[in-house]
Design a protein around this motif. Structure first.
Motif, PDB file in Angstrom:
ATOM      1  N   ARG A 158       0.829  -1.211   0.000  1.00  0.00           N
ATOM      2  CA  ARG A 158       0.000   0.000   0.000  1.00  0.00           C
ATOM      3  C   ARG A 158       0.861   1.259   0.000  1.00  0.00           C
ATOM      4  O   ARG A 158       0.535   2.253  -0.655  1.00  0.00           O
ATOM      5  CB  ARG A 158      -0.946  -0.023   1.201  1.00  0.00           C
ATOM      6  N   ARG A 159       1.984   1.219   0.714  1.00  0.00           N
ATOM      7  CA  ARG A 159       2.877   2.380   0.737  1.00  0.00           C
ATOM      8  C   ARG A 159       3.466   2.640  -0.637  1.00  0.00           C
ATOM      9  O   ARG A 159       3.595   3.792  -1.068  1.00  0.00           O
ATOM     10  CB  ARG A 159       3.991   2.159   1.761  1.00  0.00           C
ATOM     11  N   VAL A 160       3.847   1.570  -1.321  1.00  0.00           N
ATOM     12  CA  VAL A 160       4.407   1.714  -2.664  1.00  0.00           C
ATOM     13  C   VAL A 160       3.345   2.269  -3.620  1.00  0.00           C
ATOM     14  O   VAL A 160       3.611   3.176  -4.421  1.00  0.00           O
ATOM     15  CB  VAL A 160       4.943   0.372  -3.176  1.00  0.00           C
ATOM     16  N   ALA A 161       2.113   1.727  -3.533  1.00  0.00           N
ATOM     17  CA  ALA A 161       1.037   2.188  -4.408  1.00  0.00           C
ATOM     18  C   ALA A 161       0.704   3.656  -4.152  1.00  0.00           C
ATOM     19  O   ALA A 161       0.481   4.426  -5.088  1.00  0.00           O
ATOM     20  CB  ALA A 161      -0.200   1.317  -4.216  1.00  0.00           C
ATOM     21  N   LEU A 162       0.672   4.053  -2.894  1.00  0.00           N
ATOM     22  CA  LEU A 162       0.374   5.445  -2.570  1.00  0.00           C
ATOM     23  C   LEU A 162       1.484   6.378  -3.038  1.00  0.00           C
ATOM     24  O   LEU A 162       1.219   7.504  -3.466  1.00  0.00           O
ATOM     25  CB  LEU A 162       0.148   5.600  -1.057  1.00  0.00           C
ATOM     26  N   LEU A 163       2.726   5.923  -2.973  1.00  0.00           N
ATOM     27  CA  LEU A 163       3.832   6.733  -3.470  1.00  0.00           C
ATOM     28  C   LEU A 163       3.744   6.881  -4.993  1.00  0.00           C
ATOM     29  O   LEU A 163       3.966   7.969  -5.530  1.00  0.00           O
ATOM     30  CB  LEU A 163       5.168   6.099  -3.078  1.00  0.00           C
ATOM     31  N   ALA A 164       3.411   5.788  -5.673  1.00  0.00           N
ATOM     32  CA  ALA A 164       3.250   5.854  -7.124  1.00  0.00           C
ATOM     33  C   ALA A 164       2.117   6.799  -7.491  1.00  0.00           C
ATOM     34  O   ALA A 164       2.230   7.594  -8.437  1.00  0.00           O
ATOM     35  CB  ALA A 164       2.992   4.457  -7.679  1.00  0.00           C
ATOM     36  N   TYR A 165       1.013   6.734  -6.741  1.00  0.00           N
ATOM     37  CA  TYR A 165      -0.110   7.640  -6.988  1.00  0.00           C
ATOM     38  C   TYR A 165       0.307   9.086  -6.754  1.00  0.00           C
ATOM     39  O   TYR A 165      -0.025   9.988  -7.543  1.00  0.00           O
ATOM     40  CB  TYR A 165      -1.286   7.284  -6.082  1.00  0.00           C
ATOM     41  N   ALA A 166       1.060   9.333  -5.695  1.00  0.00           N
ATOM     42  CA  ALA A 166       1.488  10.695  -5.371  1.00  0.00           C
ATOM     43  C   ALA A 166       2.369  11.282  -6.463  1.00  0.00           C
ATOM     44  O   ALA A 166       2.408  12.498  -6.656  1.00  0.00           O
ATOM     45  CB  ALA A 166       2.232  10.705  -4.037  1.00  0.00           C
ATOM     46  N   ALA A 167       3.076  10.417  -7.203  1.00  0.00           N
ATOM     47  CA  ALA A 167       3.985  10.884  -8.253  1.00  0.00           C
ATOM     48  C   ALA A 167       3.268  11.206  -9.555  1.00  0.00           C
ATOM     49  O   ALA A 167       3.905  11.652 -10.513  1.00  0.00           O
ATOM     50  CB  ALA A 167       5.063   9.835  -8.503  1.00  0.00           C
ATOM     51  N   LEU A 168       1.958  10.996  -9.620  1.00  0.00           N
ATOM     52  CA  LEU A 168       1.195  11.316 -10.823  1.00  0.00           C
ATOM     53  C   LEU A 168       1.156  12.830 -11.053  1.00  0.00           C
ATOM     54  O   LEU A 168       1.318  13.612 -10.118  1.00  0.00           O
ATOM     55  CB  LEU A 168      -0.241  10.796 -10.696  1.00  0.00           C
ATOM     56  N   PRO A 169       0.886  13.263 -12.281  1.00  0.00           N
ATOM     57  CA  PRO A 169       0.733  14.700 -12.541  1.00  0.00           C
ATOM     58  C   PRO A 169      -0.526  15.234 -11.867  1.00  0.00           C
ATOM     59  O   PRO A 169      -1.467  14.477 -11.606  1.00  0.00           O
ATOM     60  CB  PRO A 169       0.641  14.772 -14.069  1.00  0.00           C
ATOM     61  N   PRO A 170      -0.582  16.536 -11.587  1.00  0.00           N
ATOM     62  CA  PRO A 170      -1.736  17.118 -10.890  1.00  0.00           C
ATOM     63  C   PRO A 170      -3.075  16.820 -11.550  1.00  0.00           C
ATOM     64  O   PRO A 170      -4.072  16.590 -10.859  1.00  0.00           O
ATOM     65  CB  PRO A 170      -1.422  18.621 -10.897  1.00  0.00           C
ATOM     66  N   TYR A 171      -3.133  16.828 -12.889  1.00  0.00           N
ATOM     67  CA  TYR A 171      -4.417  16.580 -13.543  1.00  0.00           C
ATOM     68  C   TYR A 171      -4.934  15.173 -13.254  1.00  0.00           C
ATOM     69  O   TYR A 171      -6.151  14.943 -13.209  1.00  0.00           O
ATOM     70  CB  TYR A 171      -4.342  16.835 -15.039  1.00  0.00           C
ATOM     71  N   ALA A 172      -4.020  14.211 -13.052  1.00  0.00           N
ATOM     72  CA  ALA A 172      -4.447  12.848 -12.720  1.00  0.00           C
ATOM     73  C   ALA A 172      -5.043  12.808 -11.316  1.00  0.00           C
ATOM     74  O   ALA A 172      -6.042  12.120 -11.072  1.00  0.00           O
ATOM     75  CB  ALA A 172      -3.266  11.888 -12.832  1.00  0.00           C
ATOM     76  N   HIS A 173      -4.450  13.537 -10.369  1.00  0.00           N
ATOM     77  CA  HIS A 173      -5.011  13.613  -9.022  1.00  0.00           C
ATOM     78  C   HIS A 173      -6.412  14.211  -9.062  1.00  0.00           C
ATOM     79  O   HIS A 173      -7.327  13.757  -8.353  1.00  0.00           O
ATOM     80  CB  HIS A 173      -4.113  14.461  -8.115  1.00  0.00           C
ATOM     81  N   GLU A 174      -6.588  15.238  -9.888  1.00  0.00           N
ATOM     82  CA  GLU A 174      -7.904  15.867  -9.998  1.00  0.00           C
ATOM     83  C   GLU A 174      -8.934  14.881 -10.532  1.00  0.00           C
ATOM     84  O   GLU A 174     -10.067  14.825 -10.044  1.00  0.00           O
ATOM     85  CB  GLU A 174      -7.817  17.084 -10.913  1.00  0.00           C
TER      86      GLU A 174
END
Length: 265
Positions: A190-206
């Motif tokens: 889960r930590r690895v997945a959350l780190l990978a998610y955090a590294a996405l570009p801002p538009y992906a987070h949105e």
């Protein structure tokens, strides 16, 4: 680059990004049971990347032919229009390719891997060969960072976090494991997945609707994770399947040992 342990984080980021093009992600959800065969699918992808990176030319061509043959037999149905289409449509293959290359390059450089801008452009250009192997015309594929950025700007209006993307998101956060492995999944995966998610570009987070930490904090986490993983002896890391690096070294000799120090002037 592909011998660096942060490639695993980069690969998960690529999956998050790829899932945001609805026409592309449906090719996965409609044609494979990725939840039941998660490890097998991951290893097949790793095997393809390893073969095209470290294998012989003949092995790479065979791997590409196999991918093209499988893709040619698969179709997807648009849930709204009922329109069938092939998973090997060029625009879908291009999206998968660019999301992968961008993720590999972004995560490794941000985590401290020594790569100049010129070397990053060379990396992108070299991957037009792997794009050809999956069925794309090399001239249609971005050849440097500027062209890659322009491609993402052009495709952004087509991106959305639809039901299939939500399914991939849920899977990446909570992949099915044996009940005894659930604590390890929560502690490590889960930590690895959350780190990978955090590294996405801002538009992906949105689009996904979940905020990420401040960019500076994400960079610090990527650098700390990279520094930790790179302390594991390379020979030990390369023992993990599919062991393409060890086979390439045996074929080419110890002077072919991949090392980031060779990138430095």
């Amino acid at each position: 680059m592909h011998g660096d342990p942060m490639m695993w984080v980069a690969g998960i980021r690529a999956l998050y990004l790829q899932a945001l093009l609805p026409r592309a992600v449906r090719g996965v959800t409609q044609n494979s049971d990725f939840r039941r065969d998660a490890w097998g699918r991951l290893m097949r992808t790793a095997d393809f990347v390893g073969t095209t990176t470290y294998g012989t030319t003949e092995a790479a061509e065979r791997a590409g032919a196999r991918v093209r043959r499988i893709h040619s037999m698969l179709t997807v149905t648009d849930p709204d229009s009922g329109e069938p289409y092939g998973v090997d449509e060029p625009e879908l293959l291009l999206w998968v390719h660019c999301a992968e290359i961008d993720s590999y390059l972004h995560v490794l450089r941000r985590s401290g891997f020594p790569l100049t801008d010129a070397q990053a452009d060379r990396y992108i250009a070299e991957h037009r060969v792997s794009a050809r192997l999956v069925g794309l015309g090399p001239d249609t594929v971005p050849a440097d960072r500027a062209e890659l950025a322009a491609y993402f700007e052009r495709v952004r209006p087509q991106l959305a976090a639809g039901p299939e993307a939500r399914e991939v998101d849920d899977f990446l956060l909570r992949p099915p494991v044996h009940p005894l492995l659930v604590p390890a999944r929560e502690l490590l995966w889960r930590r690895v997945a959350l780190l990978a998610y955090a590294a996405l570009p801002p538009y992906a987070h949105e689009l996904y609707g979940r905020p990420a930490p401040a960019p500076a904090a994400v960079t610090r986490r990527l650098r700390a994770t990279g520094a930790l993983l790179r302390r594991i002896p390379a020979r030990l890391r390369w023992q993990l399947p599919p062991k393409h690096i060890l086979r390439a070294m045996a074929r080419l000799g110890p002077d072919a040992r991949p090392a980031p120090v060779k990138l430095r002037p």
